[in-house]
Write an enzyme that holds these catalytic residues in place. Structure first.
Site, PDB file in Angstrom:
ATOM      1  N   GLY D 199      30.077 105.754  11.960  1.00  0.00           N
ATOM      2  CA  GLY D 199      28.949 106.112  11.092  1.00  0.00           C
ATOM      3  C   GLY D 199      28.368 107.471  11.402  1.00  0.00           C
ATOM      4  N   LEU D 225      34.596 101.603   6.567  1.00  0.00           N
ATOM      5  CA  LEU D 225      34.176 102.913   7.075  1.00  0.00           C
ATOM      6  C   LEU D 225      34.586 103.111   8.542  1.00  0.00           C
ATOM      7  CD1 LEU D 225      32.561 105.477   6.365  1.00  0.00           C
ATOM      8  CD2 LEU D 225      30.571 104.352   7.367  1.00  0.00           C
ATOM      9  N   ASP D 226      35.293 104.185   8.806  1.00  0.00           N
ATOM     10  CA  ASP D 226      35.683 104.564  10.173  1.00  0.00           C
ATOM     11  C   ASP D 226      36.490 103.486  10.877  1.00  0.00           C
ATOM     12  OD1 ASP D 226      34.366 106.979   9.826  1.00  0.00           O
ATOM     13  OD2 ASP D 226      32.481 106.234  10.649  1.00  0.00           O
ATOM     14  N   ALA D 227      37.151 102.644  10.104  1.00  0.00           N
ATOM     15  CA  ALA D 227      37.898 101.542  10.707  1.00  0.00           C
ATOM     16  C   ALA D 227      39.370 101.551  10.317  1.00  0.00           C
ATOM     17  CB  ALA D 227      37.252 100.214  10.328  1.00  0.00           C
TER      18      ALA D 227
END
Lengths: 282, 282, 282, 282
Positions: D199, D225-227
């Site tokens: 994040g 997100l960001d995964a």
């Protein structure tokens, strides 16, 4: 009011820190940074100190410091204020990666410095200079024209009051005259973990030796080739699968980072030189 | 004459360095190390200082320092002399690699510390302790016996005047009572780059996530699991070819190095804690 | 059924992989690992291959492989099965950190090898050997007794059918006879990033030069001192604050890790040597 | 004649390597690279293979490969030839360091790719694009205009037949539609060692936690997100002396290197994705 940065070098003695800090304290100075180091073999004392809040002019402070401390303690010292942006000249040949990196960082605001011009012995990188709006002086260097070339270089450096020269993969040996004129103010990037592989074609030599790490070294230029005081070094792992071309590619990233770190440390007044070695304050 | 090491923490004010160094200078002290740091957010001042040549006893020096500096500057401070070897207790469970590493380093003279005993909740590593000639106390911990186990641990720690507790892969949560009794004096090694993968089985979680680096973290133990002040961290590259078993094997080397560095820094009095973060002097 | 590991080296030609894999496939082999590498300059082909599920004896498989592939492709090759634990002899002098590290790893189950004995030219480390229950042979080496010492070493090595010799900071030059007898089977750890600082006292030389990185190198021993094929190297950052003693302390951790990695790679049959360079399969 | 690169993914079975290499060998192919990997948990087989010397057209070879191997072995596969330069679009916001780095590398010849345009939700970096002679499309994104913005982005991407999208510090969440359309073909750089600090503002969080390492992660973008699958990660040491500003400065170098490595690996066809993890061939 200015922030003043002191770099001090003197024989180690009892009381230097106490007297220096008292001196500043008496002048209403607030010490915002102090780091010191004693070379245990040479018995030399190194100190870096940043001070705010002193209401004197640079000249006045320098004069009082000199009398009160520098003379009695036999200091070699320097005091900079944050009023002026230093000036840096870039020397390049044909390789563009370090040049792109420095100009990119400069454009991105990472380097607090003015870059008045680029000097090269080849015309190749003029378009890069133009891209970034920086004057490019093509000064060819041949055996016969070496003295004139040096004179031309020196004239430019002096006309622009250059503080720092960066050899960003400049493939020429710099003249002793230039080195004398800019002691510990010429930074070179060498593409090996010195003292391994000095001189030409270090990646080829590293490949031939079958090393498992390659490196890069930034150092101040002295008359001994690739033997000046080391500022920064870094290494990266390689393996049998990497060709000389891969070494060169991986090495470029090292060169860029190791050179830019050295430039920044110099510009921030965090480097001192003694006995062909550097003290790098954090 | 002793070497005295001061660790000082106080609200940042003008003149601390000047007055502290003057204080020592007046007592014939020679400052051989001084490093300081100001936390710019908290406006707190941290200093580590080593001083030779003072002819006072520890108690006398402490008393004079307290009156002249500590009280006026509202210092939290500590002064150690190099006369006594500190005492370190090791807590282990079944994993032997960190234990072998610490005992091997200790036997090789790398750690200036006395190790009066090892505590474990399992009998498995008794032979390792015996190999190195260190008493091994098997104190089982179950839900029911927890209070007695803690009491037994505390009794041993106090009887031996332990200065530092090292959890060398001790797979139990330490009781709040122990943490209260030894604030910032219990070091744990966690096998991930915290704050990623706190809690149990971090290598398995790292593998499941497909990370390309694994790490280890040493930290002071607080009541929040794996959330105490970080002392040291390091990482190493992994790739898809590495199984969880490989992660564990590569991680062991990280754990050993990261833990032993933290132990050494603590023993040399180079760690300070403020606001759940560490200041680590060099 | 055994797992067979092949290491193959031959001039690069079209069809090697296809024919080798077909050969194994025809014998019901399941290839669980295959990695290959072509040296683009020497035009030599290197392959490592692990294969399960073949119902032949080692001897039978070797014989068929030789006829079908090794002779036609002019292979230098080796096939190991996982039936026997290899045997490793340790040579040490007075430094104990690598010895503690290897024996600690061995005791912790990290190294799949038998260690029948330790040889030293000094008696100092006998207690460490005893701690780990491993026979220790003190064979003094002086100018006059060198031939007898070598003969005694060789006798022990042969009596125990040693596969690998590890010089764990053995401060003597190994005799050519030993090197001839164990080509690419003697691993040394040198405490610098070779080719920088070969020979004696590299940490002192590194300190004198003012380097910002120090390193360690594990390599196979050849008759050229510190110039054999490099297996592993690693480096760590140092700075002006580090004394020679600090270099030595930080270097010890590098030595331990770089040596243990080399040992493991050799034991797992992942190293090949050609033209004084190594191919290290992952 | 072209060099063909195969990326193959299928359930692990006996004989895949033997049959694939035989297939190529029969068509006069010379295998110049072969690396394979079996995921031991998923029992999936991954292979990358480069082959020279086949006289067939791409289409013909694809068709024969499909029938002979892909269908029987249930392969997901891809075959690229080196005839066409791939096309990469850059998405940026206001941060210029990654953009300078990528464009500098591209100009220096490090990246074999065409960059038809840059998209940004801000006008700020238009001058950088202009400096490098690359079209810059300013497509503002607000809550209300999001659908139109996405449509404009997609239209550009499709009109230019973009193969790879790089989010070079693009501070917007990419729409699911775009992700669906370019699966495993959108690379993001996140400025932390994921899964730590996903994040916004990871450097601030890292500073608050007092970590001793910071990192950067490049990954394929998925709807989480960001995964997404991690391609590359790297870390660097920080200490208490570093402010958030220092973290950001040091992190920029990590971001540039980690992103550029991921781009190069993707462009060279060395990345495969399975089960939200990457296999990165060397």
């Amino acid at each position: 009011m200015s922030r003043f940065t002191f770099l001090i070098l003197c024989p180690d003695q009892v009381g230097i820190i106490a007297k220096t800090t008292a001196f500043l304290h008496q002048r209403k100075g607030n010490i915002v940074y102090l780091d010191q180091y004693v070379d245990p073999e040479a018995q030399m004392f190194f100190m870096r100190l940043e001070c705010d809040g002193i209401g004197l002019s640079s000249d006045q402070l320098r004069s009082e410091f000199n009398e009160a401390l520098a003379i009695p303690f036999q200091m070699q010292w320097r005091m900079d204020s944050d009023e002026n942006l230093p000036k840096m000249a870039l020397f390049v040949s044909k390789y563009d990666h370090c040049l792109y990196d420095i100009l990119g960082r400069h454009a991105a605001g990472e380097l607090q410095v003015e870059i008045p011009f680029i000097i090269s012995n080849h015309p190749d990188l003029a378009p890069v200079a133009e891209q970034f709006g920086i004057p490019y002086h093509h000064i060819p260097v041949t055996k016969d024209t070496k003295p004139e070339a040096e004179a031309a270089q020196l004239a430019l450096l002096e006309a622009h009051k250059i503080d720092l020269i960066v050899l960003a993969r400049y493939m020429q040996i710099v003249s002793p005259k230039l080195i004398d004129r800019y002691p510990n103010r010429i930074i070179n990037i060498h593409h090996s973990f010195l003292p391994a592989f000095p001189g030409a074609k270090p990646y080829h030599s590293a490949y031939a030796r079958g090393v498992k790490i390659i490196g890069a070294t930034s150092h101040y230029v002295t008359e001994d080739l690739d033997a000046g005081p080391i500022i920064e070094q870094d290494t990266t792992q390689v393996s049998h699968i990497h060709s000389v071309t891969d070494f060169i590619r991986k090495g470029r990233d090292l060169e860029k980072i190791v050179l830019s770190r050295a430039i920044r440390q110099h510009l921030e007044g965090k480097t001192m030189v003694y006995d062909n070695k550097t003290v790098i304050f954090h």
